[in-house]
Design an enzyme around this catalytic site. Structure first.
Site, PDB file in Angstrom:
ATOM      1  N   ARG A  55       0.842  -1.194   0.000  1.00  0.00           N
ATOM      2  CA  ARG A  55       0.000   0.000   0.000  1.00  0.00           C
ATOM      3  C   ARG A  55       0.877   1.244   0.000  1.00  0.00           C
ATOM      4  NH1 ARG A  55      -4.861   2.227  -1.164  1.00  0.00           N
ATOM      5  NH2 ARG A  55      -6.047   3.050   0.591  1.00  0.00           N
ATOM      6  N   THR A 328     -10.623   0.138  -9.090  1.00  0.00           N
ATOM      7  CA  THR A 328      -9.524  -0.707  -8.626  1.00  0.00           C
ATOM      8  C   THR A 328      -9.497  -1.903  -9.554  1.00  0.00           C
ATOM      9  OG1 THR A 328      -9.914   0.094  -6.395  1.00  0.00           O
ATOM     10  CG2 THR A 328      -8.760  -1.982  -6.543  1.00  0.00           C
ATOM     11  N   SER A 400     -10.292  -0.575   1.480  1.00  0.00           N
ATOM     12  CA  SER A 400     -11.346  -1.587   1.513  1.00  0.00           C
ATOM     13  C   SER A 400     -10.972  -2.841   0.728  1.00  0.00           C
ATOM     14  CB  SER A 400     -12.646  -1.013   0.922  1.00  0.00           C
ATOM     15  OG  SER A 400     -13.135   0.031   1.721  1.00  0.00           O
TER      16      SER A 400
END
Length: 509
Positions: A55, A328, A400
């Site tokens: 991330r 995404t 998420s």
């Protein structure tokens, strides 16, 4: 196709992951990336499980009020467009961490078909043509310059990205350090600075991936392995499924009134907890074990009734003693050896911050919007955040993304995940239930109509034109607010199911 080529060469799922991740950056710049980040959950052929966090991070010079005006008002556009919206990218570090730990083929061999794809180009589909047309103006405005992504493309045209091919060639030759310390990194930093960003070479140099313990929990005879914080996916998935588990949902029937009520109320409580408790575990104490404990979940569902809806306005986060873009992309891989991976990766919004480093050939993320720029203010997905997800230098923003691998009776059973911003968690959860409880095959489970609730706003969102008006009338009678719009997309799930005879069954939206 690129991933399959790597498997046919004798590479494993991890080699194929690297090639697929990079091929997406070429052919799906909408979400595939070098300038973003993501998560991987894996299960090796020997049954070893784990998770990789690549991330993005907040830059060293980031600060908590960087997207607020002098009056303390949230300036939404600053966290979504341009240089300040960009988090320190993690994707290239991610693929090299995977290669170092699990790769079997040389990185040059893995990247070779990706370089060829960038040089020869890919044929533009009708949907891509429409997408490029829709975004070309904002891409031009954000960059102040023309590029290959501000041209007019028709279906059937070929798009070549020579700058990206050259970037890949340097990475293949010099490795990870090319992106974080070499020529590519320097060009990247200079470009971001020219657009008002604050990322420096120190940020790139300091970036590291993290091998994390995944979230592991049981749902009946399934062992579910999903992503841990800074993703909210695994915890929320665990809370929702464990809230549902005591009820005979298969008897209620797929997408029946009672099934929708039960799932919605479980989702409502989980997303309320998400907003308060979840953030980067390197910066905040996330009470994982207690959040997914049977006693806590049972207490959260105590006030649930089939008679009427719980009001989100009257429901806060749960009391524990002692204590994010729809654009995404996801892919699942199971190889010939029995290794399985689930990877979800993103730039956050469509084409991220809309900044395109044309000398390098890729877009940059706008992940800074996934922080709580101002606690209580919704981000682009309508998610309300709290202090646990406030901006701090070097901190990873909450996500998420929910890449998930499942064992059934001790054997590999499924790899699954989806894009969809805040709708990712609920889409993965419904797909699992569709196969396990409602006996669908993988493609049927992916195709089945989905719905979504995320605490606030207090609305149950339904895919359009597939649910009956009678069902909506019954739900509204019980106090639920319904939303059904033509543009609604609730996940684009990709999954692989291992059948009893060992064959693999794919399902893709």
């Amino acid at each position: 196709m690129v991933g399959t080529q790597i498997l046919e060469k004798g590479g494993n799922a991890f080699d194929a992951m690297i090639a697929t991740e990079m091929a997406l950056a070429v052919a799906f710049p909408y979400a595939g990336n070098l300038g973003g980040g993501g998560f991987m959950v894996y299960r090796t052929e020997f049954g070893e499980i784990g998770a990789l966090d690549f991330r993005e991070k907040a830059p060293i010079e980031a600060y908590s009020t960087m997207f607020l005006s002098e009056d303390g008002e949230y300036i939404s556009e600053k966290s979504k467009l341009g240089g300040l919206a960009v988090g320190v990218p993690g994707t290239i570090a991610g693929i090299f961490s995977v290669h170092e730990k699990f790769g079997t083929l040389p990185i040059e061999e893995v990247l070779s078909p990706v370089i060829e794809l960038a040089e020869k180009g890919f044929v533009i589909t009708e949907q891509q043509s429409e997408r490029f047309k829709k975004f070309k103006e904002i891409i031009f405005e954000t960059n102040g310059d023309h590029s290959i992504f501000t041209k007019n493309y028709l279906e059937g045209d070929t798009l070549r990205n020579i700058a990206l091919a050259n970037t890949f060639k340097r990475i293949a030759e010099y490795g990870r350090q090319e992106f974080y310390q070499g020529e590519t990194g320097e060009k990247l930093v200079n470009y971001i600075k020219s657009k008002g960003g604050i990322i420096t070479m120190d940020d790139l140099d300091a970036y590291e991936t993290e091998w994390r313990e995944p979230i592991i929990f049981n749902y009946k005879n399934l062992k579910i392995i999903s992503m841990s914080p800074p993703s909210s996916g695994g915890i929320c998935l665990a809370q929702i499924l464990k809230s549902i588990e005591p009820y005979p949902i298969n008897e209620y029937g797929h997408n029946s009134l009672k099934a929708i009520q039960l799932i919605t109320e479980a989702e409502r409580r989980s997303y309320a907890d998400r907003s308060f408790y979840l953030g980067d575990p390197d910066f905040v104490d996330v009470p994982v074990d207690r959040l997914i404990s049977d006693n806590y979940i049972q207490s959260r569902m105590e006030d649930f009734t089939f008679d009427n809806a719980t009001s989100s306005q009257n429901l806060s986060y749960g009391s524990i003693p002692g204590y994010e873009s729809e654009e995404t992309t996801h892919y699942s891989i199971i190889d010939q050896f029995g290794n399985a991976i689930a990877v979800t990766t993103t730039l956050n919004a469509a084409y991220g911050s809309k900044l395109y480093a044309k000398e390098l050939g890729f877009f940059l993320n706008n992940e800074m919007d996934d922080f709580s720029a101002k606690p209580g203010e919704p981000n682009m997905f309508g998610l309300i955040g709290g202090e646990a997800n406030a901006i701090v230098p070097q901190k990873r923003m909450l996500s998420s993304m929910t890449p998930t691998i499942i064992e059934k009776d001790g054997a590999l059973w499924m790899s699954v995940g989806t894009p969809g911003g805040s709708k990712i968690i609920t889409s993965v959860m419904q797909t699992i239930l569709n196969v396990y409880e409602f006996k669908m095959n993988m493609q049927e489970a992916v195709n089945a109509p989905r719905f979504h609730h995320q605490w606030l706003p207090d609305i149950v969102t339904f895919e359009p034109d597939v649910f009956s008006k009678e069902l909506f009338i019954e739900l509204e009678r019980k106090g639920y607010t319904i939303e059904e719009k033509p543009s609604i997309m609730i996940g684009k799930v990709d999954g692989i199911l291992v059948l009893e005879d060992g064959r693999l069954e794919g399902g893709a939206d």
